[in-house]
Design an enzyme around this catalytic site. Structure first.
Site, PDB file in Angstrom:
ATOM      1  N   LYS A   1       1.875 -17.123  10.461  1.00 16.00           N
ATOM      2  CA  LYS A   1       0.919 -18.045   9.854  1.00 16.00           C
ATOM      3  C   LYS A   1       1.372 -19.493   9.998  1.00 16.00           C
ATOM      4  O   LYS A   1       0.565 -20.378  10.299  1.00 16.00           O
ATOM      5  CB  LYS A   1       0.721 -17.668   8.379  1.00 16.00           C
ATOM      6  CG  LYS A   1       0.011 -16.329   8.197  1.00 16.00           C
ATOM      7  CD  LYS A   1       0.188 -15.753   6.808  1.00 16.00           C
ATOM      8  CE  LYS A   1      -0.419 -14.358   6.728  1.00 16.00           C
ATOM      9  NZ  LYS A   1      -0.145 -13.670   5.448  1.00 16.00           N
TER      10      LYS A   1
ATOM     11  N   GLN B   1       2.923 -14.655  -0.351  1.00 16.78           N
ATOM     12  CA  GLN B   1       3.020 -13.405   0.397  1.00 16.78           C
ATOM     13  C   GLN B   1       3.305 -12.234  -0.541  1.00 16.78           C
ATOM     14  O   GLN B   1       4.212 -12.273  -1.353  1.00 16.78           O
ATOM     15  CB  GLN B   1       4.119 -13.512   1.461  1.00 16.78           C
ATOM     16  CG  GLN B   1       4.205 -12.312   2.388  1.00 16.78           C
ATOM     17  CD  GLN B   1       2.979 -12.160   3.267  1.00 16.78           C
ATOM     18  OE1 GLN B   1       2.429 -13.137   3.759  1.00 16.78           O
ATOM     19  NE2 GLN B   1       2.554 -10.927   3.475  1.00 16.78           N
TER      20      GLN B   1
ATOM     21  N   ASP C   1      -6.531 -17.178   0.206  1.00 14.55           N
ATOM     22  CA  ASP C   1      -6.416 -15.730   0.409  1.00 14.55           C
ATOM     23  C   ASP C   1      -7.619 -14.983  -0.177  1.00 14.55           C
ATOM     24  O   ASP C   1      -7.871 -13.835   0.169  1.00 14.55           O
ATOM     25  CB  ASP C   1      -5.130 -15.203  -0.244  1.00 14.55           C
ATOM     26  CG  ASP C   1      -4.139 -14.673   0.777  1.00 14.55           C
ATOM     27  OD1 ASP C   1      -4.522 -14.516   1.954  1.00 14.55           O
ATOM     28  OD2 ASP C   1      -2.991 -14.392   0.407  1.00 14.55           O
TER      29      ASP C   1
END
Length: 295
Positions: free
Chosen positions: A54, A98, A121
């Site tokens: 990412k 994460q 997200d």
């Protein structure tokens, strides 16, 4: 007839080019640079790979990136303090924590602590609520990537029988709700199957569009697929390693057998995976535009 390959890599590349143009225009318009902060707690190898990918994508596209790699001993209070700082940072438009987190940190509490306007997200309950009722917001990256794959592959979802195998909060539930909406690229009749579903094959054989997100390698076999169905394989399962130590991956679909029956299918790797990352970039650019009243 062998199924048409739906290349997530190719479609993600198209979207990447479009986003890079948008980013250039934002910079020219007023020096606006979209910014993404990634937070990794602990040393999970797979998580390191995901975060690195990412960050690398951000850098190659001209998106400002800030990476926070924290030790596994980081306390919940320390993580929440960092989130509070990033929530108020004007140069950061998106925050990604994460998952999974160490067991001593409450994952739900962390997600709740992210500013919904920076929830790229799409996991915050406010984002989920907006998705459910069909109002504008950030859609979760993998499900949205699946929807865009279908749209850009000219797969008509309106009135289609869609069967989703898997009910996770990350993929199964959201893609079912996204495709259920009365909207372009949706409007489908959706069935969700899971571990307690009786005779899953009886459902999957009805599917015009079959989405496999169950986390079991080659679970969907050819006899479970209707002729000329569109098959989207979300699974990424490690089934071994090469002599050089490279991971050997398999999807949730028995690709070699099912491709002889379906009309279109995604590969693993190179299918849904690239779409997840590019939709994260898309959400970050969208957030930057929203922050400056441009979206």
């Amino acid at each position: 007839m062998v199924a048409k390959l739906i290349s997530g890599s190719e479609i993600a590349g198209q979207i990447r080019a479009e986003l890079c143009q948008e980013i250039s225009e934002l910079k020219a318009r007023g020096g606006i640079v979209p910014g993404l902060a990634t937070i990794l707690v602990g040393d999970d190898p797979a998580s390191h790979v995901y975060v690195s990918s990412k960050v690398k994508t951000c850098q190659s596209m001209g998106i400002h990136s800030e990476r926070y790699d924290l030790p596994a001993t980081t306390s919940e209070a320390e993580l929440l303090a960092l989130l509070e700082k990033l929530n108020s940072a004007p140069h950061i438009n998106g925050i990604l924590v994460q998952i999974p987190l160490p067991k001593h940190i409450d994952e739900a509490k962390v997600i709740l602590s992210i500013n919904p306007d920076k929830d790229v997200d799409g996991f915050h309950p406010i984002s989920v609520g907006r998705m459910l009722i069909g109002t504008p917001g950030f859609l979760p990256c993998t499900p949205h990537g699946i929807q865009v794959l279908l749209q850009r592959s000219n797969v008509n979802t309106s009135g289609a029988e869609v069967v989703v195998v898997g009910r996770s909060n990350i993929v199964g539930k959201p893609i079912a709700n996204i495709l259920l909406q009365k909207a372009c690229g949706a409007n489908a009749t959706v069935t969700v199957c899971h571990a307690s579903t009786r005779d899953i094959a009886s459902h999957t054989r009805r599917a015009d569009i079959l989405i496999a997100a169950i986390g079991k390698p080659k679970f969907i076999t050819a006899d479970m697929v209707k002729d000329d169905a569109v098959v989207i394989d979300v699974g990424t399962n490690e089934i071994g390693k090469t002599h050089e130590g490279k991971r050997i991956l398999a999807g949730d679909v028995d690709f070699d057998a099912v491709k002889e029956k379906a009309c279109a299918i995604t590969p693993v790797p190179g299918g849904v995976g690239p779409m997840t990352i590019i939709m994260l970039m898309s959400n970050t650019v969208k957030s930057a535009k929203m922050a400056h009243g441009l979206a």
